[in-house]
Design a protein around this motif. Structure first.
Motif, PDB file in Angstrom:
ATOM      1  N   ARG A  14       0.829  -1.192   0.000  1.00 14.25           N
ATOM      2  CA  ARG A  14       0.000   0.000   0.000  1.00 14.25           C
ATOM      3  C   ARG A  14       0.872   1.254   0.000  1.00 14.25           C
ATOM      4  O   ARG A  14       0.426   2.329   0.372  1.00 14.25           O
ATOM      5  N   SER A  17      -0.049   5.337  -3.963  1.00 11.36           N
ATOM      6  CA  SER A  17      -1.383   5.907  -3.870  1.00 11.36           C
ATOM      7  C   SER A  17      -2.323   5.155  -4.819  1.00 11.36           C
ATOM      8  O   SER A  17      -1.872   4.480  -5.751  1.00 11.36           O
ATOM      9  N   PRO A  18      -3.645   5.257  -4.609  1.00 10.14           N
ATOM     10  CA  PRO A  18      -4.577   4.592  -5.527  1.00 10.14           C
ATOM     11  C   PRO A  18      -4.372   5.007  -6.978  1.00 10.14           C
ATOM     12  O   PRO A  18      -4.452   4.174  -7.886  1.00 10.14           O
ATOM     13  N   ARG A  21      -1.403   3.191  -8.401  1.00 12.91           N
ATOM     14  CA  ARG A  21      -1.705   1.779  -8.678  1.00 12.91           C
ATOM     15  C   ARG A  21      -2.443   1.633 -10.004  1.00 12.91           C
ATOM     16  O   ARG A  21      -2.174   0.704 -10.780  1.00 12.91           O
ATOM     17  N   ALA A  32      -8.129   0.505  -5.027  1.00 13.88           N
ATOM     18  CA  ALA A  32      -8.808   1.177  -3.916  1.00 13.88           C
ATOM     19  C   ALA A  32      -8.265   0.675  -2.585  1.00 13.88           C
ATOM     20  O   ALA A  32      -7.820  -0.466  -2.462  1.00 13.88           O
ATOM     21  N   ASP A  33      -8.333   1.536  -1.574  1.00  9.27           N
ATOM     22  CA  ASP A  33      -7.875   1.171  -0.234  1.00  9.27           C
ATOM     23  C   ASP A  33      -8.918   0.381   0.542  1.00  9.27           C
ATOM     24  O   ASP A  33      -8.652  -0.083   1.644  1.00  9.27           O
ATOM     25  N   GLY A  34     -10.107   0.257   0.023  1.00  3.38           N
ATOM     26  CA  GLY A  34     -11.188  -0.456   0.698  1.00  3.38           C
ATOM     27  C   GLY A  34     -12.484  -0.216  -0.041  1.00  3.38           C
ATOM     28  O   GLY A  34     -12.485   0.150  -1.221  1.00  3.38           O
ATOM     29  N   ASP A  39     -13.036   5.715   0.862  1.00  4.53           N
ATOM     30  CA  ASP A  39     -12.053   5.051  -0.004  1.00  4.53           C
ATOM     31  C   ASP A  39     -12.318   5.385  -1.471  1.00  4.53           C
ATOM     32  O   ASP A  39     -11.386   5.577  -2.255  1.00  4.53           O
ATOM     33  N   LEU A  43      -9.917   7.452  -3.945  1.00  3.90           N
ATOM     34  CA  LEU A  43      -9.462   6.944  -5.237  1.00  3.90           C
ATOM     35  C   LEU A  43      -9.722   7.972  -6.330  1.00  3.90           C
ATOM     36  O   LEU A  43      -8.859   8.221  -7.181  1.00  3.90           O
ATOM     37  N   SER A  46      -7.212  10.844  -5.915  1.00  2.29           N
ATOM     38  CA  SER A  46      -5.847  10.428  -6.225  1.00  2.29           C
ATOM     39  C   SER A  46      -5.644  10.259  -7.729  1.00  2.29           C
ATOM     40  O   SER A  46      -4.625  10.697  -8.285  1.00  2.29           O
TER      41      SER A  46
END
Length: 244
Positions: A14, A17-18, A21, A32-34, A39, A43, A46
């Motif tokens: 992680r 950053s989204p 990625r 996504a972080d979740g 989240d 995204l 970001s």
């Protein structure tokens, strides 16, 4: 000689950053972080920054390769986001420079792009079924877009995706829809999702109130007041409070 034991597989990182990625080709779920409302807004922000820094720079010119002319940005190294190219000297019409067909990461970057022409182009992919189901939260975000053309395209697309989505999927969107109600054009998105859920789900309010982000808690209080849940939440908090 005994061969060495294989190393264990690397765990997901992680540290990026989204948006980064997505630039490296990750899918929406992996970027996504979740799955919380914050989240998805994270995204979106970001990826918007990622395309603004790398996608908004002007092209350095036209480059000829063989018998064809290309925008110089199309020949950049791996990690360049989709971008808008103008009509070229070879008669090629203006449009989006991305894969044919575009990958899921390119579609996500376009949906969150700094350029509204890219956001609109990504939404038009729904006409031929290219828009992935994983992009549903991002389409919901575009329903509250600051650009009127993008909003006009996103809303019928969201309606079609909600018609085919399961009840659990739609209820999972409720916190994000309630969060978007804080935005100038977010009321439509809120009502579209709540029409499927039959009202404001209590678990959606609880998720927003438990967030560390002030805007999420504000949306949670606003939703709780609208649903008549404030008194119940206050009584619950009072019953769990312990005097020191």
């Amino acid at each position: 000689m005994t061969p060495p034991e294989p190393l264990p597989p690397l765990l997901p990182t992680r540290h990026r950053s989204p948006g980064e990625r997505l630039l490296h080709g990750k899918g929406i779920a992996a970027a996504a972080d979740g799955v919380r409302a914050e989240d998805w807004t994270g995204l979106d922000q970001s990826a918007h920054v990622a395309t603004w820094w790398t996608g908004s720079a002007r092209s350095s010119g036209r480059v000829r390769v063989g018998f064809h002319w290309f925008d110089s940005r199309e020949l950049d190294a791996h990690g360049a986001p989709p971008h808008w190219h103008e009509a070229g000297p070879d008669g090629r019409p203006a449009g989006v420079a991305w894969s044919r067909p575009p990958t899921e990461s390119e579609i996500a970057l376009a949906l969150c792009h700094d350029d509204p022409r890219l956001r609109a182009a990504a939404l038009r992919l729904s006409a031929d079924g290219t828009l992935p189901a994983a992009a549903l939260p991002l389409v919901l975000l575009r329903c509250a877009d600051t650009d009127g053309t993008v909003r006009g395209l996103a809303r019928p697309v969201l309606g079609g995706m909600l018609d085919t989505a399961g009840d659990a999927t739609v209820r999972a969107l409720a916190p994000l829809a309630l969060l978007l109600d804080l935005r100038r054009h977010g009321g439509w998105a809120r009502e579209a999702v709540l029409a499927r859920t039959g009202g404001i789900p209590a678990e959606a309010v609880a998720e927003l109130l438990a967030s560390r982000r002030p805007e999420c808690r504000t949306a949670g209080v606003r939703a709780a007041e609208s649903a008549g849940l404030l008194r119940a939440l206050a009584l619950r908090a009072r019953s769990t409070w312990v005097r020191p």
